[in-house]
Write an enzyme that holds these catalytic residues in place. Structure first.
Site, PDB file in Angstrom:
ATOM      1  N   HIS A   1       0.834  -1.222   0.000  1.00 41.63           N
ATOM      2  CA  HIS A   1       0.000   0.000   0.000  1.00 41.63           C
ATOM      3  C   HIS A   1       0.862   1.263   0.000  1.00 41.63           C
ATOM      4  O   HIS A   1       0.422   2.318   0.454  1.00 41.63           O
ATOM      5  CB  HIS A   1      -0.943   0.038   1.212  1.00 41.63           C
ATOM      6  CG  HIS A   1      -1.654  -1.253   1.465  1.00 41.63           C
ATOM      7  ND1 HIS A   1      -2.907  -1.524   0.953  1.00 41.63           N
ATOM      8  CD2 HIS A   1      -1.273  -2.356   2.143  1.00 41.63           C
ATOM      9  CE1 HIS A   1      -3.280  -2.735   1.331  1.00 41.63           C
ATOM     10  NE2 HIS A   1      -2.296  -3.279   2.039  1.00 41.63           N
TER      11      HIS A   1
ATOM     12  N   SER B   1      14.925  21.365 -16.739  1.00 42.25           N
ATOM     13  CA  SER B   1      13.729  22.140 -17.040  1.00 42.25           C
ATOM     14  C   SER B   1      14.169  23.454 -17.656  1.00 42.25           C
ATOM     15  O   SER B   1      15.209  24.011 -17.302  1.00 42.25           O
ATOM     16  CB  SER B   1      12.962  22.392 -15.740  1.00 42.25           C
ATOM     17  OG  SER B   1      12.183  23.567 -15.870  1.00 42.25           O
TER      18      SER B   1
ATOM     19  N   LYS C   1      16.006  21.536 -11.561  1.00 43.08           N
ATOM     20  CA  LYS C   1      15.344  20.277 -11.894  1.00 43.08           C
ATOM     21  C   LYS C   1      16.226  19.260 -12.596  1.00 43.08           C
ATOM     22  O   LYS C   1      17.035  19.596 -13.445  1.00 43.08           O
ATOM     23  CB  LYS C   1      14.144  20.556 -12.811  1.00 43.08           C
ATOM     24  CG  LYS C   1      13.040  21.312 -12.120  1.00 43.08           C
ATOM     25  CD  LYS C   1      12.194  20.418 -11.266  1.00 43.08           C
ATOM     26  CE  LYS C   1      11.109  19.805 -12.118  1.00 43.08           C
ATOM     27  NZ  LYS C   1      10.226  18.993 -11.300  1.00 43.08           N
TER      28      LYS C   1
ATOM     29  N   GLU D   1       9.826   7.999 -17.279  1.00 42.50           N
ATOM     30  CA  GLU D   1       8.485   8.555 -17.501  1.00 42.50           C
ATOM     31  C   GLU D   1       7.987   8.222 -18.904  1.00 42.50           C
ATOM     32  O   GLU D   1       6.828   7.859 -19.104  1.00 42.50           O
ATOM     33  CB  GLU D   1       8.492  10.078 -17.314  1.00 42.50           C
ATOM     34  CG  GLU D   1       8.549  10.501 -15.867  1.00 42.50           C
ATOM     35  CD  GLU D   1       8.763  12.009 -15.719  1.00 42.50           C
ATOM     36  OE1 GLU D   1       8.053  12.610 -14.934  1.00 42.50           O
ATOM     37  OE2 GLU D   1       9.642  12.571 -16.388  1.00 42.50           O
TER      38      GLU D   1
END
Ligand code: ARG
Length: 460
Positions: A158, A279, A285, A292
């Site tokens: 979980h 970024s 970043k 992804e």
């Protein structure tokens, strides 16, 4: 030659220009040229062996096709949509090349069994490459698992801290997922590796062909046993796409974990700069773009599975032009799966573990609570009672904002007088993972044994 259609005999009107473009598949199926030529060479040899065409004609066909093959490979072949697809482009070029003998190549054959043969030949090779690509990723995971066999991290259920595990053990879970994926592809290949040629348009042919010989030349393990099925079956493609979708689903889950672990909030791992991007606005970043994108690409591959199922569901036997739509989903599945596997395998060796952060996280969330319960069970308490005792101890820790190891012996004994000084050994992370010391469990020695066994399993 290239401007008249091979099937124009019964037509009085030329094809509408837009219809011609709409129905043509050459833009994408030219990718099958190598397999189309391989299949045609085998067919021509079989025809000559059976006396259906002469040896001379067969030789001319074979040399002509080989010349066309090298012209395609050197970029000197002019593909034309007037010739609709890869099959007719090559056949019409052959006749232009060698004359009358070229017109005999299609004896006892149809594009229907030809295209089914081409895709199977192509897919068989691609499955071989994909299995290699999975194997390469598995090897990278074995190395990483071995390197990090002792590295402790929290294991989750979980996404809540559950019990401590080793990072190596987690990598071996990925290894197992991929092992099944590799096996699934091998199994699917048994059905892909079947020869449709000889089915001709749908009913077979009136010539005395020898399908076993063609199969032997092309390395097919078996013959399609029914001509109607041979030209219309695309389950092999669906099955392959299902296997590919499962593999992508696994890569996507693995990517998701890499993304979570490399976030500032977890900070369990660092991905190499070569697999991340920055970024354009936020200078700090470092984004995990590669995982992804792999996670994102799983979507299109699941979509291809649904496309192919839907493509087939309404088709009466035998061949229908609908089947031309099988290629782009298949090609895209292979390309994206292969790319994802390759990049994942390159990325894995460059994963660095931030052991301190993993350890600190494992120390939060009472990861060794089950170990305490098991300790009480060893001292004679039934498991349910032990569970209750530990639950109460955890509740005190929550109140005091501390960990189980930070309770004093007296405090612990307040929950059960069975508890002795040696309890603190049981509550350590090292003690917890080392105690799970059987086949399939997380103890570092077991991980090392699993890696060793995993290396052997890669050879079969
Ligand atoms: N381009 C076609 C395909 O991909 C080849 C088979 C065409 N057969 C036919 N009867 N029109 O399926």
């Amino acid at each position: 030659m290239n401007d008249s259609k091979l099937w124009s005999g019964r037509f009085n009107q030329p094809t509408d220009a837009f219809v011609e473009a709409f129905t043509a598949s050459v833009a994408f199926d030219q990718r099958l040229y190598h397999y189309d030529i391989q299949g045609s060479i085998a067919h021509a040899r079989m025809l000559a062996r059976q006396g259906i065409i002469s040896e001379r004609e067969s030789k001319d066909i074979v040399t002509g096709l080989e010349r066309i093959l090298s012209r395609i490979e050197s970029g000197g072949f002019a593909w034309s949509i007037v010739q609709e697809d890869v099959h007719m482009n090559i056949e019409s070029a052959l006749t232009a090349e060698i004359g009358a003998a070229g017109k005999k190549l299609h004896t006892g054959r149809s594009r229907n069994d030809q295209v089914a043969t081409d895709i199977r030949l192509w897919l068989r090779d691609e499955i071989g490459e994909l299995r290699q690509a999975i194997l390469r990723l598995q090897q990278a995971l074995l190395d990483l698992a071995e390197r990090e066999a002792d590295t402790i991290m929290p294991g989750f259920t979980h996404l809540q801290t559950a019990q401590p595990v080793t990072f190596g053990h987690h990598m071996m879970a990925w290894f197992e997922m991929l092992q099944r994926d590799r096996e699934r592809l091998a199994d699917c290949n048994k059905r892909v590796n079947t020869l449709p040629l000889g089915a001709a348009a749908l009913a077979g042919t009136t010539y005395p062909i020898d399908r076993d010989y063609t199969a032997q030349l092309l390395g097919f393990e078996r013959l399609a046993e029914n001509s109607l099925d041979a030209v219309s079956d695309r389950d092999f493609a669906i099955e392959f796409t299902a296997a590919a979708a499962l593999t992508m689903m696994h890569l996507s889950r693995m990517s998701e974990e890499l993304i979570i672990w490399s976030s500032a909030q977890f900070a369990f791992i660092e991905l190499s700069d070569s697999f991340c991007t920055g970024s354009s606005i936020m200078p700090q970043k470092k984004n995990p773009d590669v995982p992804e994108l792999i996670r994102g690409k799983s979507g299109r591959i699941f979509g291809h599975l649904i496309s192919l199922l839907t493509l087939m569901k309404g088709q009466p036997l035998a061949y229908n032009k609908d089947n031309q739509e099988d290629k782009e989903p298949l090609f895209d599945t292979v390309d994206n799966l292969k790319g994802s596997l390759r990049i994942f395998a390159d990325m894995v060796p460059a994963i660095s573990c931030r052991k301190d952060a993993m350890r600190a996280a494992a120390l939060k969330g009472f990861a060794t609570a089950t170990d305490l319960a098991d300790y009480l069970v060893r001292l004679g308490l039934p498991f349910r009672d032990a569970h209750e005792v530990v639950g109460r101890a955890v509740s005190l820790c929550v109140e005091k904002r501390c960990d189980l190891t930070q309770l004093s012996l007296e405090e612990l004994q307040g929950f059960s007088n069975l508890i002795r000084e040696d309890v603190f050994q049981v509550l350590t992370l090292e003690g917890s993972v080392a105690a799970r010391n059987h086949r399939g469990a997380t103890a570092p020695d077991q991980v090392r044994a699993a890696v060793k066994q995993g290396r052997e399993r890669l050879t079969c």
